[in-house]
Design a protein around this motif. Structure first.
Motif, PDB file in Angstrom:
ATOM      1  N   ALA A   6       0.758  -1.240   0.233  1.00  0.00           N
ATOM      2  CA  ALA A   6       0.008   0.098  -0.058  1.00  0.00           C
ATOM      3  C   ALA A   6       0.719   1.329  -0.056  1.00  0.00           C
ATOM      4  O   ALA A   6       0.509   2.442  -0.731  1.00  0.00           O
ATOM      5  N   ALA A   7       1.928   1.325   0.724  1.00  0.00           N
ATOM      6  CA  ALA A   7       2.859   2.390   0.829  1.00  0.00           C
ATOM      7  C   ALA A   7       3.482   3.155  -0.576  1.00  0.00           C
ATOM      8  O   ALA A   7       3.782   3.924  -0.726  1.00  0.00           O
ATOM      9  N   ASP A   8       3.536   2.140  -1.589  1.00  0.00           N
ATOM     10  CA  ASP A   8       4.065   2.383  -2.812  1.00  0.00           C
ATOM     11  C   ASP A   8       2.947   2.370  -3.940  1.00  0.00           C
ATOM     12  O   ASP A   8       3.200   2.510  -5.150  1.00  0.00           O
ATOM     13  N   THR A   9       1.869   2.791  -3.426  1.00  0.00           N
ATOM     14  CA  THR A   9       0.603   2.804  -4.207  1.00  0.00           C
ATOM     15  C   THR A   9       0.936   4.253  -5.223  1.00  0.00           C
ATOM     16  O   THR A   9       0.522   3.974  -6.567  1.00  0.00           O
ATOM     17  N   ALA A  10       1.389   5.316  -4.596  1.00  0.00           N
ATOM     18  CA  ALA A  10       1.356   6.404  -5.388  1.00  0.00           C
ATOM     19  C   ALA A  10       2.567   6.334  -6.684  1.00  0.00           C
ATOM     20  O   ALA A  10       2.332   6.574  -7.938  1.00  0.00           O
ATOM     21  N   ASP A  11       3.686   5.730  -6.486  1.00  0.00           N
ATOM     22  CA  ASP A  11       4.598   5.233  -7.554  1.00  0.00           C
ATOM     23  C   ASP A  11       3.968   4.328  -8.577  1.00  0.00           C
ATOM     24  O   ASP A  11       4.401   4.648  -9.654  1.00  0.00           O
ATOM     25  N   ALA A  12       3.329   3.352  -7.953  1.00  0.00           N
ATOM     26  CA  ALA A  12       2.791   2.371  -8.873  1.00  0.00           C
ATOM     27  C   ALA A  12       1.831   3.232  -9.838  1.00  0.00           C
ATOM     28  O   ALA A  12       1.597   2.876 -11.026  1.00  0.00           O
ATOM     29  N   GLY A  13       1.096   4.173  -9.342  1.00  0.00           N
ATOM     30  CA  GLY A  13       0.128   4.876 -10.154  1.00  0.00           C
ATOM     31  C   GLY A  13       0.564   5.786 -11.267  1.00  0.00           C
ATOM     32  O   GLY A  13       0.205   5.715 -12.369  1.00  0.00           O
ATOM     33  N   ARG A  14       1.621   6.238 -11.065  1.00  0.00           N
ATOM     34  CA  ARG A  14       2.467   7.019 -11.927  1.00  0.00           C
ATOM     35  C   ARG A  14       3.133   6.113 -13.042  1.00  0.00           C
ATOM     36  O   ARG A  14       3.031   6.430 -14.090  1.00  0.00           O
ATOM     37  N   LEU A  15       3.618   4.870 -12.579  1.00  0.00           N
ATOM     38  CA  LEU A  15       3.787   3.793 -13.385  1.00  0.00           C
ATOM     39  C   LEU A  15       2.877   3.314 -14.482  1.00  0.00           C
ATOM     40  O   LEU A  15       2.901   3.483 -15.717  1.00  0.00           O
ATOM     41  N   ALA A  16       1.685   3.112 -13.741  1.00  0.00           N
ATOM     42  CA  ALA A  16       0.488   2.655 -14.616  1.00  0.00           C
ATOM     43  C   ALA A  16       0.230   3.560 -15.579  1.00  0.00           C
ATOM     44  O   ALA A  16      -0.328   3.392 -16.729  1.00  0.00           O
ATOM     45  N   ALA A  17      -0.023   4.975 -15.236  1.00  0.00           N
ATOM     46  CA  ALA A  17      -0.415   6.068 -16.330  1.00  0.00           C
ATOM     47  C   ALA A  17       0.460   6.122 -17.273  1.00  0.00           C
ATOM     48  O   ALA A  17      -0.122   6.250 -18.459  1.00  0.00           O
ATOM     49  N   ALA A  18       1.708   5.861 -17.183  1.00  0.00           N
ATOM     50  CA  ALA A  18       2.678   6.060 -18.308  1.00  0.00           C
ATOM     51  C   ALA A  18       2.505   4.850 -19.427  1.00  0.00           C
ATOM     52  O   ALA A  18       3.099   4.672 -20.579  1.00  0.00           O
ATOM     53  N   MET A  19       1.677   3.688 -19.225  1.00  0.00           N
ATOM     54  CA  MET A  19       1.434   2.720 -19.926  1.00  0.00           C
ATOM     55  C   MET A  19       0.359   2.754 -20.772  1.00  0.00           C
ATOM     56  O   MET A  19      -0.228   2.016 -21.326  1.00  0.00           O
ATOM     57  N   ARG A  20      -0.301   3.819 -20.594  1.00  0.00           N
ATOM     58  CA  ARG A  20      -1.526   4.257 -21.401  1.00  0.00           C
ATOM     59  C   ARG A  20      -2.439   3.184 -21.559  1.00  0.00           C
ATOM     60  O   ARG A  20      -3.119   2.900 -22.602  1.00  0.00           O
ATOM     61  N   PRO A  21      -3.117   2.615 -20.215  1.00  0.00           N
ATOM     62  CA  PRO A  21      -3.998   1.707 -20.257  1.00  0.00           C
ATOM     63  C   PRO A  21      -5.677   2.238 -20.158  1.00  0.00           C
ATOM     64  O   PRO A  21      -5.860   3.206 -20.255  1.00  0.00           O
ATOM     65  N   LEU A  22      -6.395   1.014 -20.460  1.00  0.00           N
ATOM     66  CA  LEU A  22      -7.916   1.364 -20.572  1.00  0.00           C
ATOM     67  C   LEU A  22      -8.445   1.082 -19.080  1.00  0.00           C
ATOM     68  O   LEU A  22      -9.315   1.973 -18.727  1.00  0.00           O
ATOM     69  N   GLY A  23      -7.411   0.529 -18.225  1.00  0.00           N
ATOM     70  CA  GLY A  23      -8.299   0.343 -16.993  1.00  0.00           C
ATOM     71  C   GLY A  23      -6.871  -0.065 -16.079  1.00  0.00           C
ATOM     72  O   GLY A  23      -6.006  -0.566 -16.572  1.00  0.00           O
ATOM     73  N   VAL A  24      -6.856   0.517 -14.794  1.00  0.00           N
ATOM     74  CA  VAL A  24      -6.111   0.068 -13.718  1.00  0.00           C
ATOM     75  C   VAL A  24      -6.662  -0.519 -12.532  1.00  0.00           C
ATOM     76  O   VAL A  24      -7.404   0.121 -12.032  1.00  0.00           O
ATOM     77  N   LEU A  25      -6.300  -1.659 -11.988  1.00  0.00           N
ATOM     78  CA  LEU A  25      -7.078  -2.522 -10.937  1.00  0.00           C
ATOM     79  C   LEU A  25      -6.106  -2.572  -9.879  1.00  0.00           C
ATOM     80  O   LEU A  25      -4.916  -3.379 -10.173  1.00  0.00           O
ATOM     81  N   SER A  26      -6.521  -2.146  -8.827  1.00  0.00           N
ATOM     82  CA  SER A  26      -5.576  -2.915  -7.559  1.00  0.00           C
ATOM     83  C   SER A  26      -6.282  -4.026  -7.097  1.00  0.00           C
ATOM     84  O   SER A  26      -7.616  -3.976  -6.861  1.00  0.00           O
ATOM     85  N   LEU A  27      -5.401  -5.027  -6.482  1.00  0.00           N
ATOM     86  CA  LEU A  27      -5.795  -6.057  -5.852  1.00  0.00           C
ATOM     87  C   LEU A  27      -4.923  -6.132  -4.427  1.00  0.00           C
ATOM     88  O   LEU A  27      -4.792  -7.035  -3.924  1.00  0.00           O
ATOM     89  N   GLN A  28      -4.668  -4.861  -3.923  1.00  0.00           N
ATOM     90  CA  GLN A  28      -4.041  -4.546  -2.661  1.00  0.00           C
ATOM     91  C   GLN A  28      -4.980  -5.019  -1.657  1.00  0.00           C
ATOM     92  O   GLN A  28      -6.140  -4.680  -1.661  1.00  0.00           O
ATOM     93  N   ASN A  29      -4.384  -5.245  -0.391  1.00  0.00           N
ATOM     94  CA  ASN A  29      -5.044  -4.992   0.787  1.00  0.00           C
ATOM     95  C   ASN A  29      -5.364  -3.661   1.312  1.00  0.00           C
ATOM     96  O   ASN A  29      -4.537  -2.852   0.849  1.00  0.00           O
ATOM     97  N   GLY A  30      -6.308  -3.286   1.911  1.00  0.00           N
ATOM     98  CA  GLY A  30      -6.556  -2.014   2.599  1.00  0.00           C
ATOM     99  C   GLY A  30      -7.413  -1.489   1.661  1.00  0.00           C
ATOM    100  O   GLY A  30      -7.572  -2.164   0.343  1.00  0.00           O
ATOM    101  N   LEU A  31      -7.773   0.021   1.711  1.00  0.00           N
ATOM    102  CA  LEU A  31      -8.440   0.814   0.778  1.00  0.00           C
ATOM    103  C   LEU A  31      -7.435   1.692   0.089  1.00  0.00           C
ATOM    104  O   LEU A  31      -7.005   2.507   0.659  1.00  0.00           O
ATOM    105  N   THR A  32      -6.931   1.400  -0.906  1.00  0.00           N
ATOM    106  CA  THR A  32      -6.018   2.094  -2.003  1.00  0.00           C
ATOM    107  C   THR A  32      -6.540   2.779  -3.074  1.00  0.00           C
ATOM    108  O   THR A  32      -5.833   3.267  -3.903  1.00  0.00           O
ATOM    109  N   GLY A  33      -7.847   2.356  -3.500  1.00  0.00           N
ATOM    110  CA  GLY A  33      -8.241   2.660  -4.819  1.00  0.00           C
ATOM    111  C   GLY A  33      -8.174   4.288  -4.939  1.00  0.00           C
ATOM    112  O   GLY A  33      -7.944   4.576  -6.116  1.00  0.00           O
ATOM    113  N   GLU A  34      -8.521   4.994  -4.110  1.00  0.00           N
ATOM    114  CA  GLU A  34      -8.634   6.364  -4.074  1.00  0.00           C
ATOM    115  C   GLU A  34      -7.206   7.062  -4.414  1.00  0.00           C
ATOM    116  O   GLU A  34      -7.068   7.808  -5.320  1.00  0.00           O
TER     117      GLU A  34
END
Ligand SMILES: NC(=O)c1ccc[n+]([C@@H]2O[C@H](COP(=O)([O-])OP(=O)(O)OC[C@H]3O[C@@H](n4cnc5c(N)ncnc54)[C@H](OP(=O)(O)O)[C@@H]3O)[C@@H](O)[C@H]2O)c1
Length: 306
Positions: A84-112
């Motif tokens: 969970a603590a690395d969520t923001a970094d992962a979000g930046r990487l995900a955006a660079a991959m120009r996806p149709l959708g990004v899905l978290s399967l992490q524990n805790g509430l990290t979606g926002e």
């Protein structure tokens, strides 16, 4: 991993990418790689090189189609499996991959937090930002040195809009489906994590011990305090069913060491902020008194700091 997969050339755009080459990320990637090309995003170029050379996942050597953060391919769908603590970094990487959708399967509430990070970094002025949602999984895996051991099959529930991902996972043999009321499912998983993870970490016991004295009274207190708040947020379990769910999971995983216990023993940062921390904010919004959750939060933070 078949010869065909290990020799497959890197693609410019993948059907699916996984960010986070840890226990669960590699366990998912290895199974998916038997039926499709899946990109794995590692933390560094050195780690990507190790993963391309091969790591043991279960009894087989898995040569991941691994990529470094500074040389990312595009992908239709991205699954985030970092802590969970690395969520923001992962979000930046995900955006660079120009996806149709990004899905978290992490524990805790990290979606926002993930949605904020993806949207803040979205490079496409010509296209709208992708759908970013959190699903849940009860698949399990752990790391022992460089080896990843899948620790039992589970169910993976995805939010509406991620039908294509459910299809890819199902084709690879996962029990995966779209859950129309994913918010309620997330709250049920949060309830279980809120009750089991901090107590297992604080008392350093396997999950099953929490159902017996002297720990049971604390497990019951955490569920009793959490239920009214989670119910008001949309949890679809009555109070008796909430207690029964937590006890059933603790017993079914009786010999397991919860991830927060593993983190504490290894001296790593835990996911307490995304689990109890998020819940404390929720409780404050509802004006609810949750003293036992405050206590376990403070204690786990003290262990992290020490
Ligand atoms: N393991 C399970 O059984 C299980 C079950 C259900 C849910 N979950 C959830 O799934 C998530 C992942 O758990 P896990 O057990 O797989 O954790 P893990 O073994 O610690 O794996 C996380 C991986 O993410 C990598 N990472 C961190 N920041 C990154 C970045 N910016 N770019 C690329 N990679 C990055 C880490 O790299 P380094 O190795 O370099 O640190 C690590 O390999 C957690 O939220 C966990 O609660 C786990």
């Amino acid at each position: 991993m078949s010869l065909k997969d290990s020799c497959a050339p890197a693609l410019r755009r993948y059907p699916l990418a996984i960010i986070g080459a840890g226990a669960l990320g590699l366990s998912f990637a290895a199974r998916l790689a038997a039926s499709m090309q899946v990109a794995v995003v590692a933390r560094s170029a050195a780690r990507a090189g190790q993963l391309r050379a091969g790591v043991m996942v279960g009894d087989a050597r898995f040569q991941a189609d691994a990529h470094a953060p500074d040389a990312l391919p595009e992908a239709d769908w991205v699954i985030v499996l970092v802590k969970a603590a690395d969520t923001a970094d992962a979000g930046r990487l995900a955006a660079a991959m120009r996806p149709l959708g990004v899905l978290s399967l992490q524990n805790g509430l990290t979606g926002e937090a993930l949605r904020d990070a993806v949207h803040a970094s979205w490079p496409g002025e010509d296209s709208p930002p992708p759908q970013v949602e959190q699903g849940i999984t009860t698949e399990g895996a752990f790391r022992d040195g460089d080896r990843v051991t899948p620790s039992g099959a589970g169910d993976t529930l995805l939010p509406p809009g991620f039908e294509a991902v459910a299809e890819l996972l199902s084709r690879a043999g996962f029990r995966a489906r779209v859950e129309p009321d994913i918010a309620a499912a997330r709250l049920a998983k949060l309830l279980v994590n809120l009750a089991i993870n901090p107590l297992a970490a604080l008392f350093r016991v396997p999950n099953g011990a929490l159902c017996e004295p002297p720990y049971r009274v604390h497990l019951d207190a955490l569920v009793r305090e959490a239920w009214p708040v989670l119910h008001a947020e949309g949890l679809a379990l009555d109070e008796a069913a909430a207690h029964a769910r937590v006890v059933a999971v603790a017993r079914a995983t009786g010999a397991n060491r919860a991830s927060m216990l593993q983190d504490v023993i290894a001296g790593r940062r835990t996911e307490i902020d995304a689990i109890t921390g998020v819940f404390l904010d929720m409780a404050a919004r509802h004006g609810a008194e949750v003293p036992t959750h405050h206590a376990v939060f403070t204690l786990v933070k003290q262990i992290e700091a020490g």
